[in-house]
Design an enzyme around this catalytic site. Structure first.
Site, PDB file in Angstrom:
ATOM      1  CG  HIS A  44      37.830  33.425  31.762  1.00  0.00           C
ATOM      2  ND1 HIS A  44      36.535  33.262  32.220  1.00  0.00           N
ATOM      3  CD2 HIS A  44      38.601  33.547  32.878  1.00  0.00           C
ATOM      4  CE1 HIS A  44      36.529  33.284  33.538  1.00  0.00           C
ATOM      5  NE2 HIS A  44      37.763  33.462  33.953  1.00  0.00           N
ATOM      6  NE  ARG A  50      39.192  36.222  37.586  1.00  0.00           N
ATOM      7  CZ  ARG A  50      39.420  36.769  36.384  1.00  0.00           C
ATOM      8  NH1 ARG A  50      39.427  38.087  36.261  1.00  0.00           N
ATOM      9  NH2 ARG A  50      39.640  36.011  35.323  1.00  0.00           N
ATOM     10  CG  HIS A  55      39.621  33.802  42.183  1.00  0.00           C
ATOM     11  ND1 HIS A  55      40.476  34.539  41.381  1.00  0.00           N
ATOM     12  CD2 HIS A  55      39.162  32.793  41.394  1.00  0.00           C
ATOM     13  CE1 HIS A  55      40.537  33.980  40.178  1.00  0.00           C
ATOM     14  NE2 HIS A  55      39.742  32.932  40.170  1.00  0.00           N
ATOM     15  NE  ARG A  61      43.265  35.579  35.909  1.00  0.00           N
ATOM     16  CZ  ARG A  61      43.028  35.884  34.631  1.00  0.00           C
ATOM     17  NH1 ARG A  61      43.398  37.068  34.167  1.00  0.00           N
ATOM     18  NH2 ARG A  61      42.436  35.023  33.834  1.00  0.00           N
ATOM     19  CE  LYS A  69      45.940  32.135  34.655  1.00  0.00           C
ATOM     20  NZ  LYS A  69      44.978  31.150  35.226  1.00  0.00           N
ATOM     21  CE1 TYR A 125      32.158  33.404  38.064  1.00  0.00           C
ATOM     22  CE2 TYR A 125      33.192  33.289  35.908  1.00  0.00           C
ATOM     23  CZ  TYR A 125      33.289  33.418  37.277  1.00  0.00           C
ATOM     24  OH  TYR A 125      34.528  33.546  37.861  1.00  0.00           O
TER      25      TYR A 125
END
Length: 303
Positions: free
Chosen positions: A268, A245, A242, A145, A169, A277
């Site tokens: 994630h 990414r 992004h 990120r 995150k 994806y």
């Protein structure tokens, strides 16, 4: 009425008229504080804020927050501007046409092979051109990120193991891995970075990616960089951190990587976030089917 007074008035209105919970009001307050920071960074006030600004703001939020958080923040902004219309500050709601469909399946934008090639070969002169190029290569090669990349210090890099330990995150720790095509350019960039700081007489801030004045590269500046290079690279679609990414993850999936492996690399929390994806890779699955199954017109001999 000053901006902070507008926010205060809105929260009082929401509490009285909409009968919202204390937690919801607290969340709205944080969302609006964040929005005020955005306005300040752009030199805007609510009266100047239009649909194009709303799209840009949502694009920035998408880089930092989950779909659920993004949904709430857009809801906050929509109801805030409804309030501003009621009191006569603005005449239209710039967030009115920003989609809030919960079940909307949004396939991520990715770069084409030609766009990737141009991004990796075209660069501007000087140290800042070197920095911009390294930022693109780094994000494309690691899937980081933008907030994670900008938070990295040079001393965080484990050169012998070709990896960087980061805190993503939710305070989750993971490693970014450096492939052979990025290690040597990254070493070269670090040396150029040191030379630039010494030449300009700046104190080393420790940050891997630095701005023109020698400080850690600001989040807002990174998006300006992407906007500037979009035309240079001839990219018609979106070009954001992004997107790189998304491109990183899609290429892994297209080349047979296990989805849980991709989940770990992206950091994630839930595999459901990574599953988008698999949709992007359907075109390749169809191609394999058509080339291998006899009833599809293929030879059926490929394995």
């Amino acid at each position: 009425m000053q901006e902070n007074e507008r926010v205060r008035g809105y929260l009082e209105y929401a509490a009285a008229v909409k009968d919202l919970s204390a937690n919801t009001l607290l969340g709205y307050g944080k969302d609006l504080e964040q929005f005020q920071d955005f306005l300040d960074s752009r030199g805007l006030v609510e009266e100047d804020f239009d649909f194009h600004d709303a799209r840009e703001y949502v694009r920035l939020l998408q880089e930092r927050f989950s779909s659920r958080s993004l949904l709430r923040k857009i809801t906050t902004m929509r109801t805030y501007f409804e309030y501003l219309m009621k009191i006569g500050v603005v005449f239209e709601n710039p967030f009115l046409y920003i989609s809030l469909r919960r079940n909307e399946e949004r396939l991520p934008s990715i770069l084409s092979k030609d766009e990737i090639k141009r991004m990796l070969t075209i660069r501007k002169d000087g140290f800042l051109g070197e920095r911009d190029h390294m930022l693109f290569v780094f994000l494309y090669s690691t899937g980081a990120r933008i907030s994670e990349a900008l938070g990295i210090d040079v001393e965080d890099i484990e050169w012998s193991r070709r990896r960087i330990r980061i805190v993503g995150k939710g305070g989750k720790t993971r490693f970014l891995f450096l492939n052979l095509k990025v290690v040597d350019p990254l070493r070269h960039y670090v040396e150029e970075r040191r030379s630039y700081l010494a030449r300009m007489g700046f104190t080393d801030p420790g940050a891997l990616f630095i701005g023109k004045t020698g400080i850690r590269l600001p989040f807002s500046t990174s998006h300006i960089i992407f906007d500037e290079y979009k035309a240079l690279f001839g990219i018609r679609g979106d070009f954001t951190p992004h997107v790189l990414r998304h491109t990183f993850a899609t290429e892994l999936m297209d080349n047979g990587a296990d989805i849980r492996f991709v989940q770990e690399l992206l950091g994630h929390e839930s595999i459901s976030t990574t599953q988008i994806y698999t949709h992007v890779s359907k075109a390749k699955l169809r191609k394999v089917y058509e080339e291998t199954h006899p009833h599809s017109g293929g030879t059926g001999k490929k394995r």
